[in-house]
Each structure stands twice: as structure tokens, then as C-alpha cells.
Scaffold this active site. Structure first.
Site, PDB file in Angstrom:
ATOM      1  N   TYR A  73       8.009  82.003  62.186  1.00 61.16           N
ATOM      2  CA  TYR A  73       6.648  82.540  62.085  1.00 61.16           C
ATOM      3  C   TYR A  73       6.674  84.011  61.691  1.00 61.16           C
ATOM      4  O   TYR A  73       5.929  84.442  60.812  1.00 61.16           O
ATOM      5  CB  TYR A  73       5.903  82.362  63.413  1.00 61.16           C
ATOM      6  CG  TYR A  73       4.433  82.726  63.287  1.00 61.16           C
ATOM      7  CD1 TYR A  73       3.492  81.756  62.946  1.00 61.16           C
ATOM      8  CD2 TYR A  73       3.996  84.039  63.474  1.00 61.16           C
ATOM      9  CE1 TYR A  73       2.157  82.080  62.801  1.00 61.16           C
ATOM     10  CE2 TYR A  73       2.668  84.368  63.325  1.00 61.16           C
ATOM     11  CZ  TYR A  73       1.740  83.398  62.999  1.00 61.16           C
ATOM     12  OH  TYR A  73       0.428  83.726  62.847  1.00 61.16           O
ATOM     13  N   PHE A 125     -10.744  89.263  34.912  1.00 59.87           N
ATOM     14  CA  PHE A 125     -10.646  87.811  35.024  1.00 59.87           C
ATOM     15  C   PHE A 125     -11.797  87.359  35.924  1.00 59.87           C
ATOM     16  O   PHE A 125     -12.308  88.150  36.711  1.00 59.87           O
ATOM     17  CB  PHE A 125      -9.287  87.445  35.625  1.00 59.87           C
ATOM     18  CG  PHE A 125      -9.113  85.974  35.839  1.00 59.87           C
ATOM     19  CD1 PHE A 125      -9.066  85.111  34.754  1.00 59.87           C
ATOM     20  CD2 PHE A 125      -9.011  85.448  37.118  1.00 59.87           C
ATOM     21  CE1 PHE A 125      -8.918  83.746  34.949  1.00 59.87           C
ATOM     22  CE2 PHE A 125      -8.861  84.084  37.314  1.00 59.87           C
ATOM     23  CZ  PHE A 125      -8.812  83.234  36.232  1.00 59.87           C
ATOM     24  N   ASP A 126     -12.239  86.088  35.816  1.00 64.65           N
ATOM     25  CA  ASP A 126     -13.486  85.726  36.516  1.00 64.65           C
ATOM     26  C   ASP A 126     -13.422  85.888  38.034  1.00 64.65           C
ATOM     27  O   ASP A 126     -14.381  86.365  38.634  1.00 64.65           O
ATOM     28  CB  ASP A 126     -14.035  84.354  36.077  1.00 64.65           C
ATOM     29  CG  ASP A 126     -13.024  83.230  36.187  1.00 64.65           C
ATOM     30  OD1 ASP A 126     -12.001  83.423  36.865  1.00 64.65           O
ATOM     31  OD2 ASP A 126     -13.265  82.154  35.602  1.00 64.65           O
ATOM     32  N   ASP A 216      -3.529  93.999  37.288  1.00 59.57           N
ATOM     33  CA  ASP A 216      -3.694  92.580  37.561  1.00 59.57           C
ATOM     34  C   ASP A 216      -2.594  91.938  36.722  1.00 59.57           C
ATOM     35  O   ASP A 216      -2.728  91.752  35.517  1.00 59.57           O
ATOM     36  CB  ASP A 216      -5.097  92.125  37.130  1.00 59.57           C
ATOM     37  CG  ASP A 216      -5.317  90.637  37.354  1.00 59.57           C
ATOM     38  OD1 ASP A 216      -4.346  89.928  37.669  1.00 59.57           O
ATOM     39  OD2 ASP A 216      -6.465  90.187  37.196  1.00 59.57           O
ATOM     40  N   ALA A 218      -0.755  89.052  36.533  1.00 54.62           N
ATOM     41  CA  ALA A 218      -0.426  87.619  36.540  1.00 54.62           C
ATOM     42  C   ALA A 218       0.581  87.247  35.447  1.00 54.62           C
ATOM     43  O   ALA A 218       1.451  86.410  35.663  1.00 54.62           O
ATOM     44  CB  ALA A 218      -1.704  86.792  36.386  1.00 54.62           C
ATOM     45  N   LYS A 259       1.257  82.011  37.888  1.00 55.08           N
ATOM     46  CA  LYS A 259       1.513  82.238  36.471  1.00 55.08           C
ATOM     47  C   LYS A 259       2.974  82.680  36.321  1.00 55.08           C
ATOM     48  O   LYS A 259       3.873  81.864  36.391  1.00 55.08           O
ATOM     49  CB  LYS A 259       0.542  83.279  35.904  1.00 55.08           C
ATOM     50  CG  LYS A 259      -0.907  82.838  35.687  1.00 55.08           C
ATOM     51  CD  LYS A 259      -1.590  82.261  36.844  1.00 55.08           C
ATOM     52  CE  LYS A 259      -3.071  82.046  36.713  1.00 55.08           C
ATOM     53  NZ  LYS A 259      -3.898  83.129  37.215  1.00 55.08           N
ATOM     54  N   HIS A 450     -19.931  74.514  34.502  1.00 59.53           N
ATOM     55  CA  HIS A 450     -18.965  73.809  33.644  1.00 59.53           C
ATOM     56  C   HIS A 450     -18.005  72.916  34.434  1.00 59.53           C
ATOM     57  O   HIS A 450     -17.473  71.970  33.897  1.00 59.53           O
ATOM     58  CB  HIS A 450     -18.180  74.796  32.772  1.00 59.53           C
ATOM     59  CG  HIS A 450     -17.443  75.842  33.553  1.00 59.53           C
ATOM     60  ND1 HIS A 450     -18.082  76.910  34.133  1.00 59.53           N
ATOM     61  CD2 HIS A 450     -16.139  75.974  33.857  1.00 59.53           C
ATOM     62  CE1 HIS A 450     -17.180  77.654  34.759  1.00 59.53           C
ATOM     63  NE2 HIS A 450     -16.005  77.107  34.606  1.00 59.53           N
TER      64      HIS A 450
HETATM   65  C1  LIG Z   1      -5.183  83.386  37.648  1.00 55.45           C
HETATM   66  C2  LIG Z   1      -5.574  84.798  37.606  1.00 55.45           C
HETATM   67  C3  LIG Z   1      -6.098  85.439  38.723  1.00 55.45           C
HETATM   68  C4  LIG Z   1      -6.417  84.722  40.027  1.00 55.45           C
HETATM   69  O1  LIG Z   1      -5.293  84.169  40.587  1.00 55.45           O
HETATM   70  P1  LIG Z   1      -5.336  82.799  41.441  1.00 55.45           P
HETATM   71  O2  LIG Z   1      -3.912  82.626  41.824  1.00 55.45           O
HETATM   72  O3  LIG Z   1      -5.851  81.730  40.532  1.00 55.45           O
HETATM   73  O4  LIG Z   1      -6.223  83.037  42.606  1.00 55.45           O
HETATM   74  C5  LIG Z   1      -6.412  86.768  38.614  1.00 55.45           C
HETATM   75  N1  LIG Z   1      -6.215  87.440  37.468  1.00 55.45           N
HETATM   76  C6  LIG Z   1      -5.710  86.853  36.370  1.00 55.45           C
HETATM   77  C7  LIG Z   1      -5.519  87.651  35.119  1.00 55.45           C
HETATM   78  C8  LIG Z   1      -5.384  85.513  36.396  1.00 55.45           C
HETATM   79  O5  LIG Z   1      -4.912  84.931  35.295  1.00 55.45           O
END
Ligand SMILES: *Cc1c(COP(=O)(O)O)cnc(C)c1O
Length: 462
Positions: A73, A125-126, A216, A218, A259, A450
Site C-alpha cells: 500500500y 485538449f478537451d 501537457d 502526452a 499515450k 457525438h
Molecule cells: C489524452 C490526453 C489528455 C487526457 O489524458 P487521459 O489519460 O485521457 O485522461 C490530456 N492531454 C492530451 C494532449 C491528451 O492527448
């Protein structure tokens, strides 16, 4: 002899069968899904290019790491290995694991962003945008000018507009800009990379105004590859060295490990500021878990640490980036326009130009996405008026700026012959493009329609 064929830099140890179907099987499946590709059962899809998020294949070393996972843990050895790997890659002192990227975003913005603040980003990103807006703040996109031109072959269309950032900081004032973010690669902007020169310029502006800079990150490895490949003076560097520099130009990052972590789940938040790290950890315990696991299993942390090492392998990145470019070339050869240049993780087909006879309120990109599925069992995603349009006064939706179908490539999952097949399916659809008809929505939710809207082909009703 230099061989031109770029082979997959792996061999296959475990296989998962694909299920073949006929066009009439697919017509039935799509009809029962309300002509919405999100409603399909995955086993009815032959080649699934819906997303590159969490859909990759792990390596044998990652599976070995799964067996090494320590499920204690608190203070597990898996966390120590994960933390050391992330520190080594990024240089950040404080490493906070989360169950995926958006959890890192929520924690970071909860602790930094206040009502009325402005967060600049090349393009949010959204989930990033939603998490900024949830704090009653403005998520301000500042993409470079080339980003708007789908045909421009500019090498770094992910760049942030530095002059616009300067203006934003002058207008809004440092006290209302809690941080600047740069998304590498720019996912919502077509997977286009950010140059090292641009990130350095953004850093200089942030220094001048004493505002922290967060990445960010990813797709940091794909971005690093594009820098090595395209940026003057960077050709002799390794993607790993470039990635290390990118992270060190910022004060911290959020990272979806679904990613470039080469994982099926996972995320992280990392930074240099000890006070902020302390506050973020306190929030983490509330919703994600104890700071040495943050919502992940020990085995996940070990597999992700291994993924973060593998992902900057030049042989992997060359194959990965070439696959997207190759698929874009097959589409263009077939006469289907794409966003140029190809992004790192996906190819974007331009339905507005392929299907000029279908108006935006009849969802041309949805028509193309559905036809790719019916033709060959290929699943992509509509990024157009179905996703972004809003109902207008005359009952017609206001059109989105672009009508695109994104074909996202899962990491290390499909081979060149799969990609060749997708190219043939695109060509098959191209041959019948004039006969394609639009769709109408028969049922839609209020938000994010969507995902769950049900549609109907217009040909069936007119
Ligand atoms: C996928 C993504 C996120 C969010 O990550 P999740 O693991 O899906 O929560 C944030 N920013 C970018 C650029 C992404 O491609």
C-alpha cells in the site's frame, strides 16, 4: 546498402485474432448502433483507429515488469522505480502518479487556477479545457498562424503564438495567469509538433513575467522525434536527449501515460515547486489514493516506467511516425485530401473537400466515417459538425470549422499490411464518394452529443 523499407521494430509473441465480417453484417451492426461508431461492439470492428489512447501493445519487458510489481500500500518498490525513471527523464523533483492524464489536470488546476483566471495553451485538449473551465477560468488557445491552414506543410504547426502570449500577459496581468501550458504534440491541432525554438521562446516570455510553464506532455516522444527530424541543428541528437531538454524547459508537466507511456492506463503530475507538490499530494489522497500509487496498481507503475524508457527508442519512433505519414500518402494517392503534414499519432481525412455535395448540417465527416466502416470494418472518429456543431436558429447546426475523420494509430498494434488495407478501404470509398449521402440526428443528449447521439442515413428517408 540502405534499405528503404522501414520494418516494424518488433516481432510478435502473442496474437489476438481479428473477426472478419461482411458488408451486410456491418450494415446491421451500424444500424443497431444508431449509425454512431461509438455505439459499436469492438468485436464488430476489423481495424480500430478510434483512438491511440490506452490502445497500445505492451512489450515483453513491460509484461515482465508487471510480474515485478510490488503491491504494498505504501512505499512500494514499484513507485520508487517509477519515480526514479520519471525524475531521470524529466528532471522534476516531485512525481505524483494518477490514474490517467485528466486526474493530473484536475489536481493541478484545483491548486493553481482561480475564478476569472486565464490559462494560455497552444491548443487545450478537451479534458484540459474542461478542467480549466471547471475552475471558472478561461482556457485560451493561442495556436500559431500556420495551424489554421490545413494545406500548409509548415514543420511545426503545433507552435504557440508567442506574440499572442505576450499580449495576453500584458492585457490580463501576471496575477491572473497562474500558469502557461504547452501541449506536445498538439493533439487537438492535428498531432502537430512544437519546435524547441518555440518552447524556448515561450520559456523566455514566462520568465519575463514570472509565470510557471507546464507541459501537457502526452506525446512528448513523438514531439521529440519531429524535432530531431525537422528542426535545424537537431539532427544529430537522440530523441531521448531532446525529450529531456523539453521537460527541463518547463517547471512541471501533466502526462497521460496512455499515450507515450505505452500503457493501457495511467498518468502523472510532476513539478519542481515543493509547496505546490505538497498541496497536490494532499488533494491526491482525497480522490486518487496514497501518493506512492495514486490510483494505479504497483504493476502498472512498473510497466509504465519501462514504457517511458522504450518510447524514445529511435527505431520505434521512426516506424511510428512513418506509419502515419505512409497512411496519409495512401489516402492522398487515392484522391482523399488529408491535413498536412501527417501528425504523429493520426491521419485526418478532409471530408469537406471529399464530399462537397453534403452540407455541414448533414455531417459529411460522419458520412465518411460510417462508409469507411461499412466498406472495410475500419473505425475512425468524426471531428466536425457532429462533434462541435451547435443547433442554430433555423434548426440547422452551425457548422464546425473543419469536417475531418481522424484515423488514430494504436502503438505497436497494427502492421504495414493492416495499414495497406486501410489505404485500400479509403480508395474504395473514394471511388463511390459522389454516391455518399448525409445523415440526420434522430436523438441527442444535451452535452457531448457525438458519443451517444443516434443518427439515420438521409438516403433511407428521402
Ligand atoms: C489524452 C490526453 C489528455 C487526457 O489524458 P487521459 O489519460 O485521457 O485522461 C490530456 N492531454 C492530451 C494532449 C491528451 O492527448
Amino acid at each position: 546498402m540502405v534499405y528503404r523499407t522501414i520494418i516494424e521494430p518488433f516481432r510478435i509473441k502473442s496474437v489476438e485474432p481479428l473477426r472478419f465480417s461482411t458488408r451486410s453484417d456491418r450494415e446491421r451492426a451500424l444500424a443497431s448502433a444508431g449509425w454512431n461508431l461509438f455505439g459499436l461492439q469492438a468485436e464488430d470492428v476489423l481495424i480500430d483507429l478510434l483512438t491511440d489512447s490506452g490502445t497500445g501493445a505492451m512489450s515483453s519487458e513491460q509484461w515482465a515488469a508487471v510480474m515485478r510489481g510490488d503491491e504494498s500500500y505504501a512505499g512500494s518498490a514499484s513507485f520508487e522505480r517509477f519515480e526514479a525513471t520519471v525524475r531521470d527523464l524529466t528532471g522534476y523533483a516531485y512525481v505524483i502518479p494518477t490514474h490517467q492524464g485528466r486526474a493530473a489536470e484536475r489536481i493541478l488546476f484545483s491548486e493553481t487556477v482561480r475564478t476569472g483566471d486565464v490559462v494560455p495553451n497552444n491548443t487545450h485538449f478537451d479534458t484540459t479545457r474542461a478542467n480549466v473551465e471547471y475552475q471558472q477560468a478561461e482556457a485560451r488557445d493561442l495556436p500559431c498562424r500556420e495551424a489554421a491552414d490545413l494545406d500548409s506543410e509548415a514543420p511545426f504547426k503545433g507552435d504557440l503564438d508567442v506574440e499572442a502570449l505576450q499580449r495576453t500577459l500584458d492585457e490580463v496581468g501576471r496575477e491572473h495567469v497562474p500558469l502557461v501550458m504547452v501541449t506536445i504534440t498538439n493533439n487537438s491541432g492535428g498531432g502537430q509538433p512544437v519546435s524547441l525554438a518555440n518552447l524556448r521562446a515561450v520559456r523566455a516570455v514566462c520568465d519575463e513575467h514570472e509565470v510557471p510553464l507546464f507541459l501537457d506532455a502526452a506525446r512528448f516522444a513523438e514531439n521529440a522525434w519531429f524535432i530531431v527530424d525537422r528542426e535545424p541543428g537537431q539532427h544529430d541528437r537522440s530523441p531521448r536527449a531532446v525529450a529531456e531538454e523539453l521537460f527541463r524547459l518547463a517547471d512541471g508537466c501533466t502526462l497521460s501515460l496512455k499515450k507515450d507511456g505505452l500503457g493501457n492506463i495511467g498518468g502523472l503530475l510532476a513539478m519542481n515547486d515543493p509547496d505546490l507538490a505538497e498541496r497536490c499530494r494532499n488533494l491526491l489522497i482525497l480522490t486518487e489514493g496514497f501518493p506512492t500509487y495514486g490510483g494505479l496498481a504497483g504493476r502498472d507503475l512498473d510497466a509504465l516506467a519501462q514504457g517511458l524508457i522504450e518510447v524514445t527508442d529511435p527505431a520505434y519512433l521512426r516506424y511510428r511516425i512513418r506509419t502515419a505519414a505512409y497512411l496519409a500518402e495512401r489516402a492522398q494517392e487515392a484522391g482523399v485530401p488529408t491535413v498536412r503534414p501527417a501528425g504523429g499519432h493520426a491521419v485526418y481525412l478532409d471530408a469537406k473537400r471529399l464530399l462537397p455535395h453534403i452540407p455541414p448540417h448533414e455531417y459529411p465527416a460522419q458520412a465518411l466515417a460510417c462508409e469507411l466502416y461499412l466498406e472495410g470494418g475500419v473505425r475512425g472518429v468524426e471531428i466536425g459538425t457532429l462533434m462541435f456543431g451547435r443547433a442554430g436558429v433555423d434548426g440547422h447546426d452551425s457548422p464546425a470549422p473543419h469536417e475531418l475523420v481522424r484515423l488514430a494509430l494504436p502503438r505497436r498494434v497494427y502492421t504495414q499490411s493492416h495499414v495497406d488495407y486501410v489505404g485500400e478501404v479509403i480508395a474504395g470509398v473514394r471511388a463511390r464518394a459522389d454516391a455518399l449521402r448525409g445523415y440526420r440526428i434522430v436523438e441527442q443528449p444535451r452535452w457531448l452529443r457525438h458519443f451517444t447521439a443516434r443518427l439515420e442515413p438521409l438516403s433511407a428517408t428521402t
